[in-house]
Design a protein around this motif. Sequence first.
Motif, PDB file in Angstrom:
ATOM      1  N   VAL A 166       0.990  -1.037  -0.013  1.00 48.14           N
ATOM      2  CA  VAL A 166      -0.120  -0.045   0.025  1.00 48.14           C
ATOM      3  C   VAL A 166       0.773   1.450  -0.036  1.00 48.14           C
ATOM      4  N   SER A 167       0.010   2.013  -0.443  1.00 46.75           N
ATOM      5  CA  SER A 167       0.735   3.636  -0.862  1.00 46.75           C
ATOM      6  C   SER A 167       0.998   4.181  -0.273  1.00 46.75           C
ATOM      7  N   TRP A 168       0.997   4.466   1.050  1.00 49.07           N
ATOM      8  CA  TRP A 168       0.267   5.334   2.029  1.00 49.07           C
ATOM      9  C   TRP A 168       1.245   6.511   2.209  1.00 49.07           C
ATOM     10  N   PRO A 169       0.003   7.996   2.462  1.00 48.53           N
ATOM     11  CA  PRO A 169       0.099   9.062   1.917  1.00 48.53           C
ATOM     12  C   PRO A 169       1.231   9.808   3.549  1.00 48.53           C
ATOM     13  N   ARG A 170       1.687  11.172   2.712  1.00 44.26           N
ATOM     14  CA  ARG A 170       2.815  11.178   3.093  1.00 44.26           C
ATOM     15  C   ARG A 170       1.887  12.297   4.714  1.00 44.26           C
ATOM     16  N   ARG A 171       2.811  12.464   5.802  1.00 45.91           N
ATOM     17  CA  ARG A 171       2.111  13.529   7.044  1.00 45.91           C
ATOM     18  C   ARG A 171       1.051  15.042   5.580  1.00 45.91           C
ATOM     19  N   LYS A 172       1.852  16.105   5.396  1.00 49.22           N
ATOM     20  CA  LYS A 172       1.768  16.753   4.017  1.00 49.22           C
ATOM     21  C   LYS A 172       0.493  16.416   3.568  1.00 49.22           C
ATOM     22  N   GLU A 173       0.170  15.230   2.877  1.00 47.05           N
ATOM     23  CA  GLU A 173      -0.858  15.415   1.679  1.00 47.05           C
ATOM     24  C   GLU A 173      -2.399  14.804   2.787  1.00 47.05           C
ATOM     25  N   LEU A 174      -2.228  13.648   3.894  1.00 45.68           N
ATOM     26  CA  LEU A 174      -3.091  13.662   5.099  1.00 45.68           C
ATOM     27  C   LEU A 174      -3.522  14.363   5.735  1.00 45.68           C
ATOM     28  N   THR A 175      -2.623  15.967   6.036  1.00 47.35           N
ATOM     29  CA  THR A 175      -3.106  16.751   6.084  1.00 47.35           C
ATOM     30  C   THR A 175      -4.355  18.140   5.338  1.00 47.35           C
ATOM     31  N   GLY A 176      -3.614  18.025   4.398  1.00 52.24           N
ATOM     32  CA  GLY A 176      -4.416  18.369   3.726  1.00 52.24           C
ATOM     33  C   GLY A 176      -5.842  17.342   2.727  1.00 52.24           C
ATOM     34  N   TYR A 177      -5.624  16.022   3.006  1.00 51.30           N
ATOM     35  CA  TYR A 177      -7.002  15.663   2.553  1.00 51.30           C
ATOM     36  C   TYR A 177      -8.464  15.804   3.751  1.00 51.30           C
ATOM     37  N   THR A 178      -7.438  16.257   5.234  1.00 48.35           N
ATOM     38  CA  THR A 178      -7.707  15.983   6.201  1.00 48.35           C
ATOM     39  C   THR A 178      -8.798  17.095   6.496  1.00 48.35           C
ATOM     40  N   ILE A 179      -7.918  18.617   6.181  1.00 48.01           N
ATOM     41  CA  ILE A 179      -8.257  19.684   6.432  1.00 48.01           C
ATOM     42  C   ILE A 179     -10.097  20.210   4.881  1.00 48.01           C
ATOM     43  N   THR A 180      -9.743  19.505   3.456  1.00 48.40           N
ATOM     44  CA  THR A 180     -10.219  19.221   2.476  1.00 48.40           C
ATOM     45  C   THR A 180     -12.061  18.540   3.748  1.00 48.40           C
ATOM     46  N   VAL A 181     -11.317  17.325   3.158  1.00 48.15           N
ATOM     47  CA  VAL A 181     -12.646  16.821   4.425  1.00 48.15           C
ATOM     48  C   VAL A 181     -13.406  17.460   5.291  1.00 48.15           C
ATOM     49  N   VAL A 182     -12.990  18.006   6.201  1.00 46.15           N
ATOM     50  CA  VAL A 182     -13.658  18.591   7.114  1.00 46.15           C
ATOM     51  C   VAL A 182     -14.400  19.811   6.452  1.00 46.15           C
ATOM     52  N   ALA A 183     -13.598  20.978   5.830  1.00 44.65           N
ATOM     53  CA  ALA A 183     -14.076  22.198   5.821  1.00 44.65           C
ATOM     54  C   ALA A 183     -14.971  21.690   4.433  1.00 44.65           C
ATOM     55  N   THR A 184     -15.599  20.259   3.047  1.00 46.51           N
ATOM     56  CA  THR A 184     -16.494  20.305   2.795  1.00 46.51           C
ATOM     57  C   THR A 184     -17.910  19.634   4.174  1.00 46.51           C
ATOM     58  N   VAL A 185     -17.461  19.159   4.315  1.00 45.29           N
ATOM     59  CA  VAL A 185     -18.498  18.553   5.634  1.00 45.29           C
ATOM     60  C   VAL A 185     -19.286  20.078   6.326  1.00 45.29           C
ATOM     61  N   THR A 186     -18.471  20.693   6.535  1.00 43.21           N
ATOM     62  CA  THR A 186     -19.014  21.775   6.925  1.00 43.21           C
ATOM     63  C   THR A 186     -19.770  22.407   6.374  1.00 43.21           C
ATOM     64  N   ILE A 187     -19.374  22.887   5.348  1.00 43.10           N
ATOM     65  CA  ILE A 187     -20.063  23.850   4.304  1.00 43.10           C
ATOM     66  C   ILE A 187     -21.262  23.187   3.648  1.00 43.10           C
ATOM     67  N   LEU A 188     -21.124  21.597   3.729  1.00 44.57           N
ATOM     68  CA  LEU A 188     -22.255  21.141   3.579  1.00 44.57           C
ATOM     69  C   LEU A 188     -23.355  21.342   4.560  1.00 44.57           C
ATOM     70  N   ALA A 189     -23.060  20.418   5.600  1.00 46.36           N
ATOM     71  CA  ALA A 189     -23.671  21.000   6.438  1.00 46.36           C
ATOM     72  C   ALA A 189     -24.472  22.443   6.597  1.00 46.36           C
TER      73      ALA A 189
END
Length: 61
Positions: free
Chosen positions: A18-41
């Motif tokens: 498995v190709s695991w994401p680096r910390r920087k990628e994971l942080t970016g993905y997490t911020i994207t998900v949290v922002a998207t969920v907040t906006i949709l809510a």
Amino acid sequence: MSSLTQFIRNVSSEMRKVSWPRRKELTGYTITVVATVTILALFFAGVDLIISKTIRFVLGL
């Protein structure tokens, strides 16, 4: 029992591939998900409020 052992070995082998994401990628993905969920809510809360107010106005409540 040997099939369970073989299954665990296969899972372990596949997990090494498995190709695991680096910390920087994971942080970016997490911020994207949290922002998207907040906006949709907020969007759906606003739509719900508008629909509720409209229905109350039409029914005269």
